[in-house]
Design a protein around this motif. Structure first.
Motif, PDB file in Angstrom:
ATOM      1  N   TYR A  58       0.844  -1.199   0.000  1.00  0.00           N
ATOM      2  CA  TYR A  58       0.000   0.000   0.000  1.00  0.00           C
ATOM      3  C   TYR A  58       0.882   1.254   0.000  1.00  0.00           C
ATOM      4  CZ  TYR A  58      -3.510   3.428   1.375  1.00  0.00           C
ATOM      5  OH  TYR A  58      -4.334   4.514   1.411  1.00  0.00           O
ATOM      6  N   VAL A  59       0.645   2.174  -0.974  1.00  0.00           N
ATOM      7  CA  VAL A  59       1.388   3.442  -1.043  1.00  0.00           C
ATOM      8  C   VAL A  59       0.480   4.657  -0.908  1.00  0.00           C
ATOM      9  CG1 VAL A  59       3.247   2.465  -2.416  1.00  0.00           C
ATOM     10  CG2 VAL A  59       1.268   3.476  -3.564  1.00  0.00           C
ATOM     11  N   GLY A  60      -0.838   4.500  -0.982  1.00  0.00           N
ATOM     12  CA  GLY A  60      -1.744   5.627  -0.788  1.00  0.00           C
ATOM     13  C   GLY A  60      -2.588   5.937  -2.014  1.00  0.00           C
ATOM     14  N   HIS A  61      -3.840   6.389  -1.742  1.00  0.00           N
ATOM     15  CA  HIS A  61      -4.767   6.676  -2.830  1.00  0.00           C
ATOM     16  C   HIS A  61      -4.344   7.891  -3.657  1.00  0.00           C
ATOM     17  CE1 HIS A  61      -7.315   3.990  -0.428  1.00  0.00           C
ATOM     18  NE2 HIS A  61      -8.005   3.802  -1.533  1.00  0.00           N
ATOM     19  N   VAL A  62      -3.523   8.777  -3.068  1.00  0.00           N
ATOM     20  CA  VAL A  62      -3.115   9.978  -3.799  1.00  0.00           C
ATOM     21  C   VAL A  62      -2.355   9.608  -5.070  1.00  0.00           C
ATOM     22  CG1 VAL A  62      -1.626  12.014  -3.684  1.00  0.00           C
ATOM     23  CG2 VAL A  62      -3.107  11.453  -1.760  1.00  0.00           C
ATOM     24  N   LEU A  63      -1.632   8.488  -5.038  1.00  0.00           N
ATOM     25  CA  LEU A  63      -0.800   8.094  -6.181  1.00  0.00           C
ATOM     26  C   LEU A  63      -1.508   7.111  -7.106  1.00  0.00           C
ATOM     27  CD1 LEU A  63       2.680   7.682  -4.430  1.00  0.00           C
ATOM     28  CD2 LEU A  63       1.779   9.648  -5.693  1.00  0.00           C
ATOM     29  N   THR A  64      -2.807   6.982  -6.983  1.00  0.00           N
ATOM     30  CA  THR A  64      -3.556   6.078  -7.859  1.00  0.00           C
ATOM     31  C   THR A  64      -3.316   6.411  -9.334  1.00  0.00           C
ATOM     32  OG1 THR A  64      -5.278   5.680  -6.212  1.00  0.00           O
ATOM     33  CG2 THR A  64      -5.861   5.337  -8.525  1.00  0.00           C
ATOM     34  N   GLY A  65      -2.945   5.384 -10.107  1.00  0.00           N
ATOM     35  CA  GLY A  65      -2.708   5.564 -11.538  1.00  0.00           C
ATOM     36  C   GLY A  65      -1.321   6.069 -11.894  1.00  0.00           C
ATOM     37  N   GLU A  66      -0.480   6.371 -10.902  1.00  0.00           N
ATOM     38  CA  GLU A  66       0.854   6.901 -11.174  1.00  0.00           C
ATOM     39  C   GLU A  66       1.885   5.778 -11.292  1.00  0.00           C
ATOM     40  OE1 GLU A  66       1.459   9.836 -11.955  1.00  0.00           O
ATOM     41  OE2 GLU A  66      -0.291  10.966 -11.233  1.00  0.00           O
TER      42      GLU A  66
ATOM     43  N   ALA B  55      11.229   2.581  -3.087  1.00  0.00           N
ATOM     44  CA  ALA B  55      10.143   3.018  -3.973  1.00  0.00           C
ATOM     45  C   ALA B  55      10.239   4.527  -4.165  1.00  0.00           C
ATOM     46  CB  ALA B  55       8.791   2.636  -3.383  1.00  0.00           C
ATOM     47  N   TYR B  56      10.252   4.952  -5.437  1.00  0.00           N
ATOM     48  CA  TYR B  56      10.376   6.368  -5.778  1.00  0.00           C
ATOM     49  C   TYR B  56       9.158   6.821  -6.569  1.00  0.00           C
ATOM     50  CZ  TYR B  56      15.356   6.226  -4.536  1.00  0.00           C
ATOM     51  OH  TYR B  56      16.541   6.087  -3.871  1.00  0.00           O
ATOM     52  N   PHE B  57       8.731   8.059  -6.283  1.00  0.00           N
ATOM     53  CA  PHE B  57       7.789   8.732  -7.165  1.00  0.00           C
ATOM     54  C   PHE B  57       8.515   9.942  -7.734  1.00  0.00           C
ATOM     55  CE2 PHE B  57       4.268  11.877  -7.798  1.00  0.00           C
ATOM     56  CZ  PHE B  57       3.728  11.260  -8.914  1.00  0.00           C
ATOM     57  N   GLY B  58       9.025   9.791  -8.946  1.00  0.00           N
ATOM     58  CA  GLY B  58       9.913  10.814  -9.479  1.00  0.00           C
ATOM     59  C   GLY B  58      11.174  10.868  -8.628  1.00  0.00           C
ATOM     60  N   PRO B  59      11.582  12.062  -8.175  1.00  0.00           N
ATOM     61  CA  PRO B  59      12.777  12.155  -7.325  1.00  0.00           C
ATOM     62  C   PRO B  59      12.493  11.913  -5.851  1.00  0.00           C
ATOM     63  CG  PRO B  59      11.949  14.350  -7.796  1.00  0.00           C
ATOM     64  CD  PRO B  59      11.046  13.399  -8.545  1.00  0.00           C
ATOM     65  N   ILE B  60      11.225  11.710  -5.481  1.00  0.00           N
ATOM     66  CA  ILE B  60      10.829  11.578  -4.079  1.00  0.00           C
ATOM     67  C   ILE B  60      10.937  10.123  -3.640  1.00  0.00           C
ATOM     68  CG2 ILE B  60       9.036  12.013  -2.378  1.00  0.00           C
ATOM     69  CD1 ILE B  60      10.065  14.535  -3.672  1.00  0.00           C
ATOM     70  N   LEU B  61      11.729   9.867  -2.594  1.00  0.00           N
ATOM     71  CA  LEU B  61      11.823   8.532  -2.017  1.00  0.00           C
ATOM     72  C   LEU B  61      10.615   8.311  -1.114  1.00  0.00           C
ATOM     73  CD1 LEU B  61      13.325   5.871  -1.391  1.00  0.00           C
ATOM     74  CD2 LEU B  61      14.563   7.127   0.411  1.00  0.00           C
ATOM     75  N   LEU B  62       9.744   7.386  -1.493  1.00  0.00           N
ATOM     76  CA  LEU B  62       8.544   7.116  -0.712  1.00  0.00           C
ATOM     77  C   LEU B  62       8.830   6.239   0.491  1.00  0.00           C
ATOM     78  CD1 LEU B  62       6.073   6.368  -3.662  1.00  0.00           C
ATOM     79  CD2 LEU B  62       6.441   8.545  -2.485  1.00  0.00           C
TER      80      LEU B  62
ATOM     81  N   ARG C  17      -4.308  -7.186   8.372  1.00  0.00           N
ATOM     82  CA  ARG C  17      -5.502  -8.015   8.233  1.00  0.00           C
ATOM     83  C   ARG C  17      -6.138  -7.908   6.857  1.00  0.00           C
ATOM     84  NH1 ARG C  17     -10.151  -4.856   9.306  1.00  0.00           N
ATOM     85  NH2 ARG C  17      -9.672  -2.730   9.980  1.00  0.00           N
ATOM     86  N   HIS C  18      -5.740  -6.881   6.074  1.00  0.00           N
ATOM     87  CA  HIS C  18      -6.290  -6.740   4.725  1.00  0.00           C
ATOM     88  C   HIS C  18      -5.451  -7.506   3.694  1.00  0.00           C
ATOM     89  CE1 HIS C  18      -9.161  -3.764   6.102  1.00  0.00           C
ATOM     90  NE2 HIS C  18      -8.173  -3.072   6.666  1.00  0.00           N
ATOM     91  N   GLY C  19      -4.357  -8.086   4.105  1.00  0.00           N
ATOM     92  CA  GLY C  19      -3.567  -8.905   3.200  1.00  0.00           C
ATOM     93  C   GLY C  19      -2.464  -8.155   2.479  1.00  0.00           C
ATOM     94  N   TYR C  20      -2.161  -6.904   2.863  1.00  0.00           N
ATOM     95  CA  TYR C  20      -1.076  -6.190   2.205  1.00  0.00           C
ATOM     96  C   TYR C  20      -0.163  -5.585   3.273  1.00  0.00           C
ATOM     97  CZ  TYR C  20      -4.024  -2.095   3.180  1.00  0.00           C
ATOM     98  OH  TYR C  20      -4.798  -1.141   3.792  1.00  0.00           O
ATOM     99  N   GLN C  21       1.011  -5.164   2.861  1.00  0.00           N
ATOM    100  CA  GLN C  21       1.957  -4.512   3.742  1.00  0.00           C
ATOM    101  C   GLN C  21       2.172  -3.065   3.307  1.00  0.00           C
ATOM    102  OE1 GLN C  21       5.198  -7.342   2.119  1.00  0.00           O
ATOM    103  NE2 GLN C  21       6.343  -5.669   3.082  1.00  0.00           N
ATOM    104  N   LYS C  22       2.637  -2.253   4.239  1.00  0.00           N
ATOM    105  CA  LYS C  22       2.872  -0.848   3.950  1.00  0.00           C
ATOM    106  C   LYS C  22       4.348  -0.573   3.702  1.00  0.00           C
ATOM    107  CE  LYS C  22      -1.051   1.043   6.567  1.00  0.00           C
ATOM    108  NZ  LYS C  22      -1.446   2.004   7.626  1.00  0.00           N
ATOM    109  N   LEU C  23       4.574   0.530   2.995  1.00  0.00           N
ATOM    110  CA  LEU C  23       5.966   0.956   2.810  1.00  0.00           C
ATOM    111  C   LEU C  23       6.577   1.347   4.138  1.00  0.00           C
ATOM    112  CD1 LEU C  23       5.784   3.262  -0.336  1.00  0.00           C
ATOM    113  CD2 LEU C  23       6.921   1.050  -0.186  1.00  0.00           C
ATOM    114  N   LYS C  24       7.845   1.058   4.314  1.00  0.00           N
ATOM    115  CA  LYS C  24       8.574   1.512   5.480  1.00  0.00           C
ATOM    116  C   LYS C  24       9.275   2.826   5.130  1.00  0.00           C
ATOM    117  CE  LYS C  24       9.366  -2.936   7.693  1.00  0.00           C
ATOM    118  NZ  LYS C  24      10.366  -3.837   8.298  1.00  0.00           N
ATOM    119  N   VAL C  25       8.945   3.849   5.887  1.00  0.00           N
ATOM    120  CA  VAL C  25       9.479   5.183   5.591  1.00  0.00           C
ATOM    121  C   VAL C  25      10.742   5.411   6.404  1.00  0.00           C
ATOM    122  CG1 VAL C  25       8.985   7.648   5.655  1.00  0.00           C
ATOM    123  CG2 VAL C  25       7.176   6.021   5.116  1.00  0.00           C
TER     124      VAL C  25
END
Length: 391
Positions: free
Chosen positions: A342-350, A364-371, A383-391
């Motif tokens: 999971y990376v967030g709904h803001v980046l949907t389609g990116e 994980a990068y979005f352009g020059p930004i390290l997510l 419990r939803h079956g996915y893991q989150k990015l570690k910041v």
């Protein structure tokens, strides 16, 4: 029994009476009244010249003051201070006097300040404690369009009861006020339209510095909002100041103080009229008002448009060839390596770039930004079956 208050004039009369009565040496008499012999002789001399009335305090103002500022100069100083909406200070008034009247003897900044203060043209302000400087982890600014700053000036009600949220955009190096737009709120669509107008007219900056409010930031990963996501797609790097430290965007805050004094006291009757006032103030701020940080030049003389033009079509982000590119799904999830991340709904389609930095660890990068990074060695899932990015 209360003590009787003795005024200075009464002291002088009593001293003269005791002197005329005699019986004491002059040194003892002066000592009893707490004055020097020089002062005692002065009082006696004045009494002999003019009687009791001569003991009153005399004015110390000289009969003639050759250094007095001429009336015509004082009149011009007051005219410059009251002309327009910007209310220039002593330094800027001095610069304008030199340019408009080079043949005059120009007063000092202190004299100019005293003149406008005596005329009641200097409002009283509450003193603030200086905030200690802090380290600013921002990139350097070499010239125009290296950095823009943006913020919403505090909202207010116009005369017809409508809310107005002024969005201000300024070039950091030249202090050029690119736009001051009266918006009905802080929604992304209206703000993006204002930035799009600025980009089409002035080109694209390298970075934009803002605070952490809406619509510049969100609670998504790395604080990316829909507006800053659009900036990144355009090749603009967002910079956000630390929370509670507006001094990190001090140039912009100082401009807001000038804007408030010139355009919002009082607010206009309607939002349309308020926009006209903003346009008028922006023109005066850019083209007429000299700026101390620019060596008393105007922002318009120091600014030039960016060579990076606004593209007709929003470009896709490009990543190095060794990166794996994955598109974020409609649920804000990356499907990669048999995992749901999971990376967030803001980046949907990116498009997000994944770069391996160690065995089983991918950044994980979005352009020059390290997510953040994904650790494939871990099997932990929520419990939803996915893991989150570690910041």
């Amino acid at each position: 029994m209360p003590w009787k208050e003795v005024k200075p004039m009464d002291e002088k009369i009593l001293f003269i009476a005791d002197h005329l009565r005699g019986g004491r040496t002059f040194v003892d008499l002066c000592r009893s009244y707490g004055i020097s012999r020089k002062i005692g002789y002065k009082w006696i001399g004045r009494y002999r010249e003019g009687g009791i009335e001569a003991l009153n305090d005399r004015l110390r103002r000289p009969n003639r003051s050759p250094q007095t500022t001429p009336y015509s100069v004082r009149k011009e100083i007051i005219a410059i201070r009251t002309r327009g909406r910007m209310k220039p200070g002593p330094k800027k008034i001095q610069t304008l006097l030199r340019s408009q009247h080079p043949e005059w003897g120009i007063p000092s900044k202190t004299t100019i300040y005293n003149i406008i203060r005596r005329e009641g043209l200097v409002p009283k302000r509450k003193l603030r404690r200086n905030v200690p400087d802090s380290v600013k982890p921002f990139g350097p600014v070499q010239g125009p369009n290296d950095l823009w700053s943006a913020d919403f000036k505090g909202q207010f009600l116009t005369g017809d009861g409508a809310w107005c949220f002024p969005l201000t955009i300024m070039d950091h190096a030249s202090r050029y006020l690119l736009d001051c737009r009266a918006l009905p709120g802080t929604r992304t669509q209206a703000a993006q339209a204002a930035f799009e107008r600025a980009f089409k007219e002035y080109g694209l900056p390298l970075r934009i510095r803002t605070d952490n409010g809406v619509p510049f930031a969100s609670h998504s990963v790395r604080g990316i909002s829909h507006l800053s996501r659009w900036w990144i797609r355009l090749g603009i790097l967002p910079e956000r100041i630390e929370k509670g430290k507006p001094q990190q965007n001090g140039n912009h805050e100082r401009m807001h103080r000038t804007l408030k004094a010139a355009a919002l006291r009082p607010p206009a009757r309607t939002s349309a009229r308020q926009q006209e006032v903003f346009d008028e103030v922006r023109r005066e701020y850019n083209e007429e008002r000299p700026h101390e940080a620019l060596h008393q030049k105007t922002p318009a003389s120091s600014y030039r448009p960016s060579p990076r033009c606004m593209p007709d079509k929003l470009p896709e982000l490009e990543y190095p060839g060794h990166c794996r590119v994955v598109t974020v799904s409609s649920h804000g999830i990356l499907y990669c390596f048999g995992r749901l991340v999971y990376v967030g709904h803001v980046l949907t389609g990116e498009r997000v770039g994944l770069e391996e930095t160690n065995d089983g660890i991918w950044n994980a990068y979005f352009g020059p930004i390290l997510l953040g990074h994904v650790d494939l060695r871990e099997e932990k899932k929520n419990r939803h079956g996915y893991q989150k990015l570690k910041v």
